[in-house]
Design a protein around this motif. Structure first.
Motif, mmCIF file in Angstrom:
data_model
loop_
_atom_site.group_PDB
_atom_site.id
_atom_site.type_symbol
_atom_site.label_atom_id
_atom_site.label_comp_id
_atom_site.label_asym_id
_atom_site.label_seq_id
_atom_site.Cartn_x
_atom_site.Cartn_y
_atom_site.Cartn_z
ATOM 1 N N ARG A 268 -9.143 6.852 -1.104
ATOM 2 C CA ARG A 268 -8.975 5.463 -1.551
ATOM 3 C C ARG A 268 -8.317 4.586 -0.500
ATOM 4 O O ARG A 268 -8.605 3.387 -0.411
ATOM 5 C CB ARG A 268 -8.140 5.438 -2.829
ATOM 6 N N TYR A 269 -7.444 5.171 0.325
ATOM 7 C CA TYR A 269 -6.702 4.378 1.305
ATOM 8 C C TYR A 269 -7.074 4.814 2.716
ATOM 9 O O TYR A 269 -6.709 5.914 3.154
ATOM 10 C CB TYR A 269 -5.196 4.531 1.074
ATOM 11 N N VAL B 219 0.769 6.757 6.050
ATOM 12 C CA VAL B 219 0.053 5.545 6.478
ATOM 13 C C VAL B 219 0.447 5.122 7.888
ATOM 14 O O VAL B 219 0.040 4.048 8.347
ATOM 15 C CB VAL B 219 0.322 4.395 5.492
ATOM 16 N N GLU C 120 0.837 -1.205 0.000
ATOM 17 C CA GLU C 120 0.000 0.000 0.000
ATOM 18 C C GLU C 120 0.877 1.263 0.000
ATOM 19 O O GLU C 120 0.583 2.237 -0.713
ATOM 20 C CB GLU C 120 -0.918 -0.002 1.228
#
Length: 331
Positions: free
Chosen positions: A319-320, A277, A239
């Protein structure tokens, strides 16, 4: 030698199998079960019953186990070593026979000396360079295609007599650098410098020299070509790699960052994506992998952070789920 052509000979064969076979018979004996002997000594086909010669100049297909070794010992090879496409000529050496000297040993000594000198003189430098290229590429686990292209480039340099006045180590380093680019797996100058122990300036000068003299397509290095390897060495998740690629694509369109080094852009995007992230990597760790300074990474990241509204929104954050702007480090 006569083939079955007339009616009398054709009547010897009967049944359906006669349509699928051809027999050689003696025109004098006309024995239905021919006794044909291959006399390889004289090269003739001979009838074993009456001695009539049926054919001549036959080829001996049997093995010929003579010794062609340069050194002592049994070597039943009939064809020599495998041909190397990177060496010149047909690689067919002239050998001095061992015998015929009445046991004095002179022929054996001449055979051994010739094997060490004449057959290898013109190829010794190429063989040594090829071994070094293979060893260096194996150290970085480069694919075979890159090794072969690097050898081809070195051979072009040798054939065009471009080695004069140049360091052989720098030539090898530049050939590996060019081969990586041509195969779409570019390495940075810092990586090639660490691999070959050649100064970065020497590699750069030699690379430009070979590019102009050989006329090869060196290609270009983009940030996308470096991301996969850098992220893999940093043990980042898939990712994070995907987000890094998206950031790189958006960064290319920015006026104040488009002219920067691709390594700097890739490193700064990795730094930003990893913190986005929540799996952040420090500039020092990225610097060791990418081969650039921490200050360069921070300076490029500062530009990305200032334009984060255009880079992140809306597709990346939406999207993430793990991606959050609040995770970013303030420069």
């Amino acid at each position: 030698m006569t083939r079955i052509a007339d009616a009398e000979q054709a009547s010897i064969l009967s049944g359906p199998e006669s349509q699928f076979c051809v027999k050689l018979i003696c025109p004098d004996c006309r024995n239905p079960v021919p006794n044909i002997v291959e006399d390889f000594t004289s090269g003739d086909y001979v009838c074993g019953d009456c001695g009539l010669v049926l054919g001549d100049r036959i080829i001996d297909t049997r093995s010929e186990w003579r010794t062609f070794a340069n050194e002592e010992g049994d070597d039943p090879s009939r064809v020599g070593t495998a041909a190397n496409p990177f060496l010149d000529g047909d690689q067919l050496d002239t050998l001095i026979a061992r015998g015929g000297d009445s046991g004095s040993g002179m022929a054996r000594n001449l055979n051994r000396t010739q094997g060490r000198t004449t057959g290898q003189r013109n190829e010794r430098n190429l063989v040594q360079a090829y071994k070094e290229i293979s060893a260096l590429c194996d150290a970085y686990d480069m694919p075979r295609s890159i090794v072969d292209i690097a050898k081809q480039l070195y051979k072009k340099v040798e054939d065009d007599n471009l080695l004069r006045g140049k360091s052989n180590d720098a030539i090898i380093a530049a050939c590996i650098f060019l081969a990586c680019r041509q195969e779409g797996a570019p390495r940075t100058f810092k990586e090639i410098c660490a691999l070959t122990k050649v100064d970065r300036k020497d590699i750069g000068r030699t690379f430009k020299f070979l590019k102009s003299k050989l006329g090869t397509n060196a290609g270009t290095t983009s940030s996308d070509d470096l991301i996969a390897r850098f992220c893999s060495n940093l043990n980042l998740a898939q990712e994070t790699r995907t987000i890094t690629r998206l950031l790189t694509q958006k960064a290319k369109d920015m006026e104040n960052i488009s002219g920067k080094n691709p390594v700097s852009i890739a490193s700064a995007c990795i730094y930003m994506a990893s913190h986005l992230v929540g799996d952040g990597r420090e500039p020092k760790a990225i610097s060791e992998i990418a081969g650039i300074g921490e200050a360069t990474i921070k300076a490029t990241y500062k530009i990305l952070y200032a334009n984060r509204a255009d880079i992140l929104a809306p597709d990346i954050l939406a999207r993430y789920p793990k991606a959050a702007e609040a995770n970013l480090v303030t420069p």
